[in-house]
Motif scaffolding. Structure first.
Motif, PDB file in Angstrom:
ATOM      1  N   GLU A  50     -46.759  46.947  12.323  1.00  0.00           N
ATOM      2  CA  GLU A  50     -46.440  46.894  10.896  1.00  0.00           C
ATOM      3  C   GLU A  50     -47.682  46.734  10.039  1.00  0.00           C
ATOM      4  N   ASN A  51     -48.705  46.047  10.566  1.00  0.00           N
ATOM      5  CA  ASN A  51     -49.950  45.812   9.826  1.00  0.00           C
ATOM      6  C   ASN A  51     -51.032  46.845  10.128  1.00  0.00           C
ATOM      7  N   GLY A  52     -50.681  47.892  10.877  1.00  0.00           N
ATOM      8  CA  GLY A  52     -51.629  48.964  11.141  1.00  0.00           C
ATOM      9  C   GLY A  52     -52.540  48.755  12.326  1.00  0.00           C
ATOM     10  N   ALA A  53     -52.254  47.758  13.164  1.00  0.00           N
ATOM     11  CA  ALA A  53     -53.069  47.536  14.370  1.00  0.00           C
ATOM     12  C   ALA A  53     -52.621  48.486  15.476  1.00  0.00           C
ATOM     13  N   TYR A  54     -53.588  48.912  16.306  1.00  0.00           N
ATOM     14  CA  TYR A  54     -53.255  49.756  17.444  1.00  0.00           C
ATOM     15  C   TYR A  54     -52.601  48.907  18.532  1.00  0.00           C
ATOM     16  N   THR A  55     -51.631  49.501  19.228  1.00  0.00           N
ATOM     17  CA  THR A  55     -51.025  48.839  20.368  1.00  0.00           C
ATOM     18  C   THR A  55     -50.578  49.897  21.372  1.00  0.00           C
ATOM     19  N   SER A  56     -50.646  49.556  22.650  1.00  0.00           N
ATOM     20  CA  SER A  56     -50.177  50.467  23.698  1.00  0.00           C
ATOM     21  C   SER A  56     -48.720  50.206  24.043  1.00  0.00           C
ATOM     22  N   SER A  57     -48.136  49.184  23.405  1.00  0.00           N
ATOM     23  CA  SER A  57     -46.754  48.798  23.680  1.00  0.00           C
ATOM     24  C   SER A  57     -45.828  49.332  22.598  1.00  0.00           C
ATOM     25  N   ALA A  58     -44.878  50.178  22.991  1.00  0.00           N
ATOM     26  CA  ALA A  58     -43.908  50.700  22.028  1.00  0.00           C
ATOM     27  C   ALA A  58     -43.053  49.585  21.441  1.00  0.00           C
ATOM     28  N   ASP A  59     -42.831  48.537  22.208  1.00  0.00           N
ATOM     29  CA  ASP A  59     -41.994  47.428  21.732  1.00  0.00           C
ATOM     30  C   ASP A  59     -42.639  46.657  20.578  1.00  0.00           C
ATOM     31  N   LYS A  60     -43.973  46.688  20.486  1.00  0.00           N
ATOM     32  CA  LYS A  60     -44.672  45.955  19.429  1.00  0.00           C
ATOM     33  C   LYS A  60     -44.915  46.811  18.178  1.00  0.00           C
ATOM     34  N   ALA A  61     -44.584  48.094  18.271  1.00  0.00           N
ATOM     35  CA  ALA A  61     -44.888  49.018  17.178  1.00  0.00           C
ATOM     36  C   ALA A  61     -43.840  48.930  16.068  1.00  0.00           C
ATOM     37  N   LEU A  62     -44.224  49.387  14.900  1.00  0.00           N
ATOM     38  CA  LEU A  62     -43.309  49.509  13.773  1.00  0.00           C
ATOM     39  C   LEU A  62     -42.255  50.555  14.114  1.00  0.00           C
ATOM     40  N   ARG A  63     -40.983  50.228  13.921  1.00  0.00           N
ATOM     41  CA  ARG A  63     -39.901  51.155  14.223  1.00  0.00           C
ATOM     42  C   ARG A  63     -39.585  52.018  13.007  1.00  0.00           C
ATOM     43  N   VAL A  64     -39.526  53.306  13.218  1.00  0.00           N
ATOM     44  CA  VAL A  64     -39.251  54.258  12.156  1.00  0.00           C
ATOM     45  C   VAL A  64     -37.739  54.339  11.923  1.00  0.00           C
ATOM     46  N   THR A  65     -37.336  54.354  10.667  1.00  0.00           N
ATOM     47  CA  THR A  65     -35.919  54.437  10.325  1.00  0.00           C
ATOM     48  C   THR A  65     -35.564  55.819   9.771  1.00  0.00           C
ATOM     49  N   MET A  66     -34.267  56.097   9.672  1.00  0.00           N
ATOM     50  CA  MET A  66     -33.832  57.347   9.062  1.00  0.00           C
ATOM     51  C   MET A  66     -34.246  57.417   7.592  1.00  0.00           C
ATOM     52  N   GLU A  67     -34.324  56.259   6.934  1.00  0.00           N
ATOM     53  CA  GLU A  67     -34.767  56.235   5.545  1.00  0.00           C
ATOM     54  C   GLU A  67     -36.230  56.675   5.440  1.00  0.00           C
ATOM     55  N   ASP A  68     -37.065  56.254   6.407  1.00  0.00           N
ATOM     56  CA  ASP A  68     -38.460  56.700   6.438  1.00  0.00           C
ATOM     57  C   ASP A  68     -38.531  58.225   6.612  1.00  0.00           C
ATOM     58  N   ILE A  69     -37.679  58.742   7.501  1.00  0.00           N
ATOM     59  CA  ILE A  69     -37.637  60.187   7.740  1.00  0.00           C
ATOM     60  C   ILE A  69     -37.201  60.918   6.477  1.00  0.00           C
ATOM     61  N   ARG A  70     -36.146  60.432   5.831  1.00  0.00           N
ATOM     62  CA  ARG A  70     -35.641  61.072   4.616  1.00  0.00           C
ATOM     63  C   ARG A  70     -36.702  61.090   3.525  1.00  0.00           C
ATOM     64  N   HIS A  71     -37.399  59.954   3.360  1.00  0.00           N
ATOM     65  CA  HIS A  71     -38.447  59.863   2.341  1.00  0.00           C
ATOM     66  C   HIS A  71     -39.530  60.912   2.584  1.00  0.00           C
ATOM     67  N   SER A  72     -40.003  61.021   3.819  1.00  0.00           N
ATOM     68  CA  SER A  72     -41.078  61.967   4.128  1.00  0.00           C
ATOM     69  C   SER A  72     -40.609  63.408   3.992  1.00  0.00           C
ATOM     70  N   PHE A  73     -39.400  63.689   4.456  1.00  0.00           N
ATOM     71  CA  PHE A  73     -38.877  65.057   4.363  1.00  0.00           C
ATOM     72  C   PHE A  73     -38.805  65.515   2.908  1.00  0.00           C
ATOM     73  N   GLU A  74     -38.274  64.671   2.039  1.00  0.00           N
ATOM     74  CA  GLU A  74     -38.169  65.033   0.628  1.00  0.00           C
ATOM     75  C   GLU A  74     -39.544  65.141  -0.023  1.00  0.00           C
TER      76      GLU A  74
END
Length: 307
Positions: A50-74
């Motif tokens: 969430e704070n932009g740090a690199y991580t090799s663990s998917a569990d520690k990463a920021l989770r993308v939502t459908m709202e994020d997808i909709r925002h970028s698509f538009e």
């Protein structure tokens, strides 16, 4: 200003916050609904917290939502999906700077069997374009010392083909009349009729044309010394480029091939065999790995040696 800062406007606030401090040569930013935010670097594929740090663990990463997808698509459609429909049907939209947003979702087919829409967009891959002055210097010095030559640039995805082709177009277009058939808007990145990238002072740009239509139109109306186009491979591409060669026009193009062996077995090889392409350039890790003369490749093909 970094390439990432140029595309932050296409992301939701929470995704932008994670990306804003990212440095380095990023080639891709991937959003998958419910999945981790990830980026592709030259030597690794990592997730972002969430704070932009690199991580090799998917569990520690920021989770993308459908709202994020909709925002970028538009945002990449400039809040006018209808105006971008033809690009969406091809699975991507190219934005200012030549950056390309590719979409994953559900295809809607017309009765004729063509894709007429994408719905339920659930993933977006931003491919970050790089305009690198001098990327094609080795090609110009090696292949074009004694006049224009036809050049095929080949390599795996994200190996630097388009970046090198763009700079080759710029260098040749600063000296000769060139016609650039920019089907995917990635090379010149034309917006409102103006090219956002440097493609040469004497280059005429055919944006959004199919390669076949663009090549044949350029031959008829622009009298180019060279035609430039990206990602060739279909039978219609090969036929149009053969017509350009027969007409005496030089060609600079790129194609997806992970190795010389793949190139020799692929659909583009006949253009090498007839020397419509006089040189072939293998790219790897965004650099030129080797430049081959067509005669070298023809001998390899005839010998049957694996490369």
């Amino acid at each position: 200003m970094t390439a990432v800062s140029n595309v932050l406007r296409y992301f939701s606030p929470r995704i932008s916050k994670a990306l804003v401090g990212v440095c380095g040569n990023i080639s891709e930013i991937r959003l998958r609904s419910g999945g981790p935010l990830s980026i592709t670097l030259p030597d690794q594929y990592v997730y972002l917290t969430e704070n932009g740090a690199y991580t090799s663990s998917a569990d520690k990463a920021l989770r993308v939502t459908m709202e994020d997808i909709r925002h970028s698509f538009e945002a990449v459609c400039r809040y006018s999906v209808h105006s971008c429909q033809s690009q969406i049907n091809s699975g991507f939209v190219t934005v200012a700077g030549g950056h390309r947003a590719g979409f994953g979702g559900t295809a809607v087919y017309s009765p004729s069997g063509k894709i007429e829409n994408l719905k339920y967009i659930n993933g977006i891959n931003f491919r970050i374009a790089g305009e690198v002055r001098g990327a094609a210097d080795e090609i110009v010095l090696t292949a074009m010392q004694n006049g224009l030559k036809s050049v095929l640039i080949f390599g795996a995805p994200c190996s630097g083909k388009t970046t090198i082709l763009r700079d080759l177009c710029r260098q040749v277009g600063d000296r000769y009349p060139v016609s650039l058939v920019d089907e995917r808007y990635e090379i010149a990145s034309v917006s409102g009729g103006n090219a956002n990238n440097h493609v040469g002072a004497n280059t005429d740009v055919f944006s959004g044309f199919s390669k076949t239509d663009g090549i044949l139109t350029a031959i008829r109306v622009m009298s180019p010394r060279m035609i430039v186009c990206d990602e060739i491979g279909s039978d219609s591409d090969i036929s149009a480029l053969r017509q350009a060669w027969i007409s005496g026009v030089k060609i600079a193009a790129s194609t997806h091939c992970g190795s010389v062996t793949e190139l020799l077995c692929g659909s583009v090889y006949p253009l090498i065999a007839c020397k419509a392409f006089e040189y072939a350039v293998l790219t790897e890790d965004r650099h030129i790995k080797r430049i081959y003369k067509s005669e070298e490749l023809i001998k390899l093909k005839e010998s049957g040696d694996e490369v």
